[in-house]
Design a protein around this motif. Structure first.
Motif, PDB file in Angstrom:
ATOM      1  N   GLY A  82       0.618  -1.305  -0.007  1.00 50.88           N
ATOM      2  CA  GLY A  82       0.073  -0.102  -0.010  1.00 50.88           C
ATOM      3  C   GLY A  82       0.912   1.399   0.074  1.00 50.88           C
ATOM      4  O   GLY A  82       1.980   1.229   0.210  1.00 50.88           O
ATOM      5  N   VAL A  83       0.030   2.207  -0.535  1.00 52.37           N
ATOM      6  CA  VAL A  83       0.703   3.614  -0.341  1.00 52.37           C
ATOM      7  C   VAL A  83       0.052   4.735   0.343  1.00 52.37           C
ATOM      8  O   VAL A  83       0.557   6.023   0.430  1.00 52.37           O
ATOM      9  CB  VAL A  83       1.084   4.035  -2.149  1.00 52.37           C
ATOM     10  CG1 VAL A  83       1.801   3.210  -2.771  1.00 52.37           C
ATOM     11  CG2 VAL A  83       0.031   4.258  -2.657  1.00 52.37           C
ATOM     12  N   ILE A  84      -1.030   4.555   0.610  1.00 52.16           N
ATOM     13  CA  ILE A  84      -1.901   5.137   1.557  1.00 52.16           C
ATOM     14  C   ILE A  84      -2.862   4.583   2.397  1.00 52.16           C
ATOM     15  O   ILE A  84      -2.933   3.318   2.351  1.00 52.16           O
ATOM     16  CB  ILE A  84      -2.851   5.836   0.295  1.00 52.16           C
ATOM     17  CG1 ILE A  84      -3.736   7.032   0.768  1.00 52.16           C
ATOM     18  CG2 ILE A  84      -3.991   4.881  -0.519  1.00 52.16           C
ATOM     19  CD1 ILE A  84      -4.712   7.782  -0.234  1.00 52.16           C
ATOM     20  N   ASN A  85      -3.399   4.973   3.264  1.00 56.22           N
ATOM     21  CA  ASN A  85      -4.316   4.194   3.973  1.00 56.22           C
ATOM     22  C   ASN A  85      -5.465   3.600   3.628  1.00 56.22           C
ATOM     23  O   ASN A  85      -6.150   4.184   2.770  1.00 56.22           O
ATOM     24  CB  ASN A  85      -4.890   5.474   5.221  1.00 56.22           C
ATOM     25  CG  ASN A  85      -5.806   4.519   6.505  1.00 56.22           C
ATOM     26  OD1 ASN A  85      -4.917   3.695   7.088  1.00 56.22           O
ATOM     27  ND2 ASN A  85      -6.754   4.942   6.588  1.00 56.22           N
ATOM     28  N   ALA A  86      -5.447   2.286   4.025  1.00 53.23           N
ATOM     29  CA  ALA A  86      -6.763   1.702   3.330  1.00 53.23           C
ATOM     30  C   ALA A  86      -7.971   1.993   3.771  1.00 53.23           C
ATOM     31  O   ALA A  86      -8.285   2.178   5.134  1.00 53.23           O
ATOM     32  CB  ALA A  86      -6.554   0.083   3.828  1.00 53.23           C
ATOM     33  N   GLY A  87      -8.878   2.326   2.786  1.00 51.80           N
ATOM     34  CA  GLY A  87     -10.264   2.949   3.132  1.00 51.80           C
ATOM     35  C   GLY A  87     -10.788   3.761   2.017  1.00 51.80           C
ATOM     36  O   GLY A  87     -10.364   3.580   0.700  1.00 51.80           O
ATOM     37  N   PRO A  88     -11.994   4.501   2.354  1.00 57.32           N
ATOM     38  CA  PRO A  88     -12.603   5.062   1.210  1.00 57.32           C
ATOM     39  C   PRO A  88     -11.751   5.956   0.274  1.00 57.32           C
ATOM     40  O   PRO A  88     -12.012   5.786  -0.812  1.00 57.32           O
ATOM     41  CB  PRO A  88     -13.912   5.718   1.889  1.00 57.32           C
ATOM     42  CG  PRO A  88     -13.716   5.311   3.230  1.00 57.32           C
ATOM     43  CD  PRO A  88     -12.568   4.580   3.797  1.00 57.32           C
ATOM     44  N   LYS A  89     -10.637   6.712   0.972  1.00 57.40           N
ATOM     45  CA  LYS A  89     -10.246   7.750  -0.074  1.00 57.40           C
ATOM     46  C   LYS A  89      -9.030   6.794  -0.837  1.00 57.40           C
ATOM     47  O   LYS A  89      -9.067   7.029  -2.230  1.00 57.40           O
ATOM     48  CB  LYS A  89      -9.212   8.313   0.829  1.00 57.40           C
ATOM     49  CG  LYS A  89      -8.067   9.354  -0.181  1.00 57.40           C
ATOM     50  CD  LYS A  89      -9.212  10.432  -0.888  1.00 57.40           C
ATOM     51  CE  LYS A  89      -9.855  11.302  -0.004  1.00 57.40           C
ATOM     52  NZ  LYS A  89     -10.338  12.451  -1.418  1.00 57.40           N
ATOM     53  N   THR A 106      -9.848   3.752  -2.177  1.00 58.75           N
ATOM     54  CA  THR A 106     -10.769   3.354  -3.100  1.00 58.75           C
ATOM     55  C   THR A 106     -11.097   4.400  -4.097  1.00 58.75           C
ATOM     56  O   THR A 106     -11.269   4.335  -5.350  1.00 58.75           O
ATOM     57  CB  THR A 106     -11.983   2.730  -2.640  1.00 58.75           C
ATOM     58  OG1 THR A 106     -11.526   1.717  -1.614  1.00 58.75           O
ATOM     59  CG2 THR A 106     -12.914   2.486  -3.639  1.00 58.75           C
ATOM     60  N   GLU A 107     -11.495   5.761  -3.617  1.00 63.72           N
ATOM     61  CA  GLU A 107     -11.917   6.750  -4.561  1.00 63.72           C
ATOM     62  C   GLU A 107     -10.581   7.234  -5.498  1.00 63.72           C
ATOM     63  O   GLU A 107     -10.657   7.421  -6.567  1.00 63.72           O
ATOM     64  CB  GLU A 107     -11.977   7.928  -3.581  1.00 63.72           C
ATOM     65  CG  GLU A 107     -12.372   9.334  -4.572  1.00 63.72           C
ATOM     66  CD  GLU A 107     -12.341  10.538  -3.465  1.00 63.72           C
ATOM     67  OE1 GLU A 107     -11.829  11.587  -3.885  1.00 63.72           O
ATOM     68  OE2 GLU A 107     -12.816  10.381  -2.208  1.00 63.72           O
ATOM     69  N   LEU A 108      -9.242   6.882  -4.839  1.00 60.64           N
ATOM     70  CA  LEU A 108      -8.317   7.399  -5.757  1.00 60.64           C
ATOM     71  C   LEU A 108      -7.519   6.060  -6.442  1.00 60.64           C
ATOM     72  O   LEU A 108      -6.445   6.431  -7.233  1.00 60.64           O
ATOM     73  CB  LEU A 108      -7.183   8.087  -4.946  1.00 60.64           C
ATOM     74  CG  LEU A 108      -7.318   9.402  -4.433  1.00 60.64           C
ATOM     75  CD1 LEU A 108      -6.366   9.875  -3.335  1.00 60.64           C
ATOM     76  CD2 LEU A 108      -7.768  10.506  -5.406  1.00 60.64           C
ATOM     77  N   ASN A 109      -8.279   5.027  -6.324  1.00 59.29           N
ATOM     78  CA  ASN A 109      -7.729   3.851  -6.876  1.00 59.29           C
ATOM     79  C   ASN A 109      -6.253   3.562  -6.641  1.00 59.29           C
ATOM     80  O   ASN A 109      -5.301   3.237  -7.613  1.00 59.29           O
ATOM     81  CB  ASN A 109      -8.058   3.999  -8.389  1.00 59.29           C
ATOM     82  CG  ASN A 109      -7.871   2.519  -9.159  1.00 59.29           C
ATOM     83  OD1 ASN A 109      -7.972   1.458  -8.527  1.00 59.29           O
ATOM     84  ND2 ASN A 109      -7.436   2.331 -10.179  1.00 59.29           N
ATOM     85  N   LEU A 110      -6.027   3.612  -5.345  1.00 59.18           N
ATOM     86  CA  LEU A 110      -4.532   3.401  -5.043  1.00 59.18           C
ATOM     87  C   LEU A 110      -4.516   2.145  -3.860  1.00 59.18           C
ATOM     88  O   LEU A 110      -5.420   1.996  -3.036  1.00 59.18           O
ATOM     89  CB  LEU A 110      -4.109   4.742  -4.227  1.00 59.18           C
ATOM     90  CG  LEU A 110      -3.784   5.996  -5.178  1.00 59.18           C
ATOM     91  CD1 LEU A 110      -3.622   7.103  -4.173  1.00 59.18           C
ATOM     92  CD2 LEU A 110      -2.838   5.573  -6.107  1.00 59.18           C
ATOM     93  N   PRO A 111      -3.515   1.373  -4.074  1.00 59.14           N
ATOM     94  CA  PRO A 111      -3.375   0.176  -2.857  1.00 59.14           C
ATOM     95  C   PRO A 111      -3.165   0.845  -1.572  1.00 59.14           C
ATOM     96  O   PRO A 111      -2.595   1.732  -1.110  1.00 59.14           O
ATOM     97  CB  PRO A 111      -2.130  -0.461  -3.384  1.00 59.14           C
ATOM     98  CG  PRO A 111      -1.433   0.687  -4.058  1.00 59.14           C
ATOM     99  CD  PRO A 111      -2.423   1.454  -4.726  1.00 59.14           C
ATOM    100  N   GLY A 112      -4.133   0.281  -0.679  1.00 63.71           N
ATOM    101  CA  GLY A 112      -4.309   0.690   0.762  1.00 63.71           C
ATOM    102  C   GLY A 112      -3.333  -0.239   1.639  1.00 63.71           C
ATOM    103  O   GLY A 112      -3.234  -1.368   1.598  1.00 63.71           O
ATOM    104  N   MET A 113      -2.902   0.521   2.837  1.00 63.87           N
ATOM    105  CA  MET A 113      -1.881  -0.070   3.735  1.00 63.87           C
ATOM    106  C   MET A 113      -2.967  -0.095   4.963  1.00 63.87           C
ATOM    107  O   MET A 113      -3.396   0.628   5.546  1.00 63.87           O
ATOM    108  CB  MET A 113      -0.796   0.860   4.188  1.00 63.87           C
ATOM    109  CG  MET A 113       0.134   1.431   3.128  1.00 63.87           C
ATOM    110  SD  MET A 113       1.000   2.911   3.529  1.00 63.87           S
ATOM    111  CE  MET A 113       2.303   2.117   4.614  1.00 63.87           C
ATOM    112  N   SER A 114      -3.070  -1.296   5.514  1.00 61.46           N
ATOM    113  CA  SER A 114      -3.774  -1.759   6.706  1.00 61.46           C
ATOM    114  C   SER A 114      -3.359  -1.210   7.899  1.00 61.46           C
ATOM    115  O   SER A 114      -2.079  -0.990   8.291  1.00 61.46           O
ATOM    116  CB  SER A 114      -3.911  -3.270   6.902  1.00 61.46           C
ATOM    117  OG  SER A 114      -4.457  -3.495   8.150  1.00 61.46           O
TER     118      SER A 114
END
Length: 430
Positions: free
Chosen positions: A192-199, A201-209
């Motif tokens: 991930g490169v961003i916090n896992a969550g709605p944002k 998903t919105e930006l279509n980026l892999p999330g970090m748990s």
């Protein structure tokens, strides 16, 4: 050499009152009312009228990255320490993610010598916990303490093996070194490169748990309880982490922790687009996580604020979230952003903010000359203007790194003067 700071609103012993501060050479000689009347008429005195300005102990930041040696294109000890002075910080703790890594007494001493040669503020140097910061073999922590380490950390990387962490804690406890941990279970990052969550998903980026932080913190706190080490949790960012540290303190575990300005001021929902100035590790978390951090500041669970000042080149930050480095700068924006966003909005008192930036970090790390204004102490002092707004401008940064989302913000609390050991090392131009 006598220097008289007159008429400022002075933060001393947890309170604000209008006082004068007299400096003699590198020390604070006296603090009181109308000190000019007590000076001999023949004395040569440099006077500063600080009417309507805030006078504080020099701020203390236990978490900065100065990149030298090894990565001087990002920052140098000189530019990083000038940035600290510009932000009102006079004592900083510099992390060991350098090349060569300060993992031997010789490597550590070389960095300490550079810090003393080029730094304009007091720079305390972390040594690495493990060889080359690889998380596998614990260094000789007694030898590193003897060579001048004030604490140990592998910051930038979490120690993945519980056995390695346990052995490191045993060594650190035996020699009385604080162990500061970048808390991260890499198996739960999921690239991930961003916090896992709605944002995400919105930006279509892999999330970090967020479990990557809280699960390893839980492990470390149990190990800290077993070893008696002073365990310092770096840049906590989740609601679960705040709850775990609150529990640990109730159990009598010797734990301190820091929160970074960006995690206190922003949530992932504030990220406007795929903008790498919002990319840091740990990432910006949810609004509920941010609110938990603010509650932890208010009730004393969180011991201090530390910037995690992490400068990068423009090229390092050019690739959006997926193609750029983690980290933002913080030394030059921290106080003014925190004052403007938290104190002026009545979420935190000015006295509590100053406590978190001065005496609390100094006490936690046993820094007996930092964090308080007292006669006989080293004259490390910061002066801030709380009344006049200014706009944060990239052209005003002393750091090589311009990577922050706070550029362009209208703020109060700009630094006017910074003294280190009685010498003015930063003065705002008229």
């Amino acid at each position: 050499m006598l220097t008289l700071l007159q008429n400022g609103m002075v933060y001393q012993a947890g309170h604000l009152q209008q006082l004068d501060v007299l400096l003699k050479d590198d020390k604070i000689a006296a603090i009181g009312v109308e000190l000019a009347a007590l000076l001999p008429s023949t004395a040569e005195v440099k006077k500063y009228d600080l009417q309507n300005l805030l006078v504080t102990p020099g701020l203390v930041d236990v978490h900065v990255h100065y990149r030298q040696p090894g990565y001087s294109q990002k920052e140098t000890i000189k530019t990083g320490s000038l940035a600290a002075a510009h932000g009102g910080f006079t004592t900083v703790g510099a992390m060991p993610n350098l090349d060569p890594v300060p993992d031997t007494p010789a490597n550590l001493k070389a960095v300490i010598d550079l810090n003393q040669q080029d730094g304009v503020v007091h720079i305390l140097q972390y040594a690495a916990i493990t060889q080359r910061r690889q998380g596998k073999a614990v260094n000789n922590l007694a030898a590193l303490k003897a060579a001048g380490a004030f604490a140990v950390s592998d910051d930038g990387s979490g120690i993945q093996s519980a056995e390695v962490m346990y052995r490191a804690m045993q060594q650190a406890a035996a020699v009385g070194l604080p162990l500061a941990e970048h808390i991260e279970d890499e198996s739960l990052l999921f690239n991930g490169v961003i916090n896992a969550g709605p944002k995400a998903t919105e930006l279509n980026l892999p999330g970090m748990s967020s479990l990557s932080e809280s699960s390893q913190l839980a492990r470390d706190l149990i190990l800290a309880q077993a070893t008696g080490v002073h365990y310092h949790a770096c840049h906590i960012s989740t609601k679960a982490s705040v709850a775990l540290i609150r529990w640990a303190k109730q159990q009598g575990i010797q734990v301190t922790c820091e929160a970074s300005p960006h995690h206190l001021l922003l949530a992932d929902q504030d990220i406007p687009a795929d903008d790498s100035n919002y990319k840091m590790n740990p990432p910006l978390r949810s609004k509920a996580d941010r609110q938990a951090l603010l509650a932890g500041l208010a009730d004393g669970t969180i011991d201090m604020i530390a910037t995690d000042h992490a400068p990068h080149t423009e090229a390092d930050k050019a690739g959006g979230f997926c193609g750029s480095a983690f980290g933002i700068t913080g030394s030059e924006t921290a106080f003014s952003m925190l004052y403007t966003q938290l104190v002026k909005t009545h979420q935190l008192s000015l006295e509590r903010l100053l406590e978190l930036l001065t005496i609390k970090p100094a006490q936690a790390f046993g820094l007996h000359q930092a964090g308080e204004l007292l006669p006989g102490r080293i004259a490390d002092i910061a002066v801030f203007d709380l009344q006049h707004p200014t706009v944060i401008s990239a052209q005003d940064y002393y750091s090589k790194g311009k990577n922050t989302p706070f550029t362009g913000e209208k703020v109060y609390g700009q630094t006017q003067l910074t003294f280190v050991a009685g010498q003015a090392v930063y003065q705002k131009e008229d």
